[in-house]
Design a protein around this motif. Structure first.
Motif: not given
Length: 292
Positions: A261-280
């Motif tokens: 959260r950046n006060g009155a500025g934009p809010t960003e939601v960030c997901l970081v993931a590694r080694n994701i198996p197929p079809r998940l």
């Protein structure tokens, strides 16, 4: 001179079809009627105005008919191309591994979204002729809204070099998703790294979240192993949001989910993931909080 005119007329009809020819005739009649309306007496003017109106209505009807016919032909061509690409993929075992998938989306207050995906993939088959992804809004969006979706596929720009658009086609599938196929000028070979930037302008994609204020899911499913995923959603200024991970469990998967959260500025939601198996199916479920 007559021979030249007839030759031109024949080529014109072949190119535009009979509809195009009738359009031209109606246009001439309408123009002649307009001149009569401006220069003739009262009776001629009245008849000419009627002729002009009929000409305009006729042109409008023919324009709609021609547009529907053209859209139908284009849709057929796209579906045939999509079908034969699928056949080619299955017959020759097209496959790749996603080395990294970095996606960012900017969501506007009215629900429109601008998305950029940078994907790096390693070819795992002898020859790869194209690269395909499927994407959707996650809800049943009206067809008239889907027609406004714009997609560009580009090469990666580094230090001012690159960033040119690639040949790409897109087809809407029966399940409401859009299949985007990037075609290569020459086949990529086993072990090659391909890098592409996919830009999407998607009107109304996030309407459930922004306009209806209902929880919305931003999720992806990969057919192959994905080494690295980064998925960021930027919400309008002042947005207060709750979020949960989709398909990822603590202690079982390597991932992180954060809200910046950046006060009155934009809010960003960030997901970081590694080694994701197929079809998940992995991603985020977002819900705007009610103002206090």
């Amino acid at each position: 001179m007559l021979k030249s005119f007839l030759g031109w007329l024949r080529e014109y009809v072949i190119y535009t079809g009979i509809v195009g020819l009738v359009e031209g005739v109606l246009g001439i009649l309408a123009f002649g009627g307009l001149l009569s309306a401006l220069l003739g007496n009262s009776a001629i003017k009245a008849g000419a105005i009627v002729a002009v109106l009929l000409g305009v209505i006729g042109l409008y009807i023919l324009l709609i008919a021609n547009r529907v016919e053209w859209r139908s032909r284009t849709e057929l061509d796209r579906r045939l191309l999509q079908y034969y690409c699928t056949v080619l993929k299955e017959r020759h075992g097209h496959s790749w591994r996603i080395a990294s998938w970095v996606e960012s989306a900017v969501v506007r207050p009215n629900g429109d979204a601008s998305e950029v995906i940078t994907v790096k993939a390693i070819v795992e088959c002898d020859l790869l002729d194209f690269f395909a992804i499927r994407t959707g809004a996650g809800w049943k969006q009206p067809e008239r809204a889907r027609r406004k979706v714009k997609v560009d596929v580009k090469s990666l720009e580094v230090d001012g070099i690159g960033g040119t658009r690639r040949d790409a086609t897109s087809t809407w599938l029966n399940d409401g998703r859009l299949e985007i196929i990037a075609h290569f000028g020459s086949p990529a070979r086993r072990g090659d790294e391909i890098v592409m930037v996919i830009e999407k302008a998607w009107p109304g994609k996030c309407a459930p979240l922004m306009r209806d204020r209902r929880p919305d899911e931003f999720a992806l499913r990969f057919a192959c192993v994905t080494d690295y995923l980064e998925y960021a959603i930027q919400l309008p200024e002042g947005s207060d949001v709750a979020c949960d991970a989709i398909g990822l469990l603590k202690g079982q998967h390597d991932y992180s989910l954060a809200v910046r959260r950046n006060g009155a500025g934009p809010t960003e939601v960030c997901l970081v993931a590694r080694n994701i198996p197929p079809r998940l199916r992995v991603g985020m479920r977002l819900d705007l909080k009610k103002p206090r």
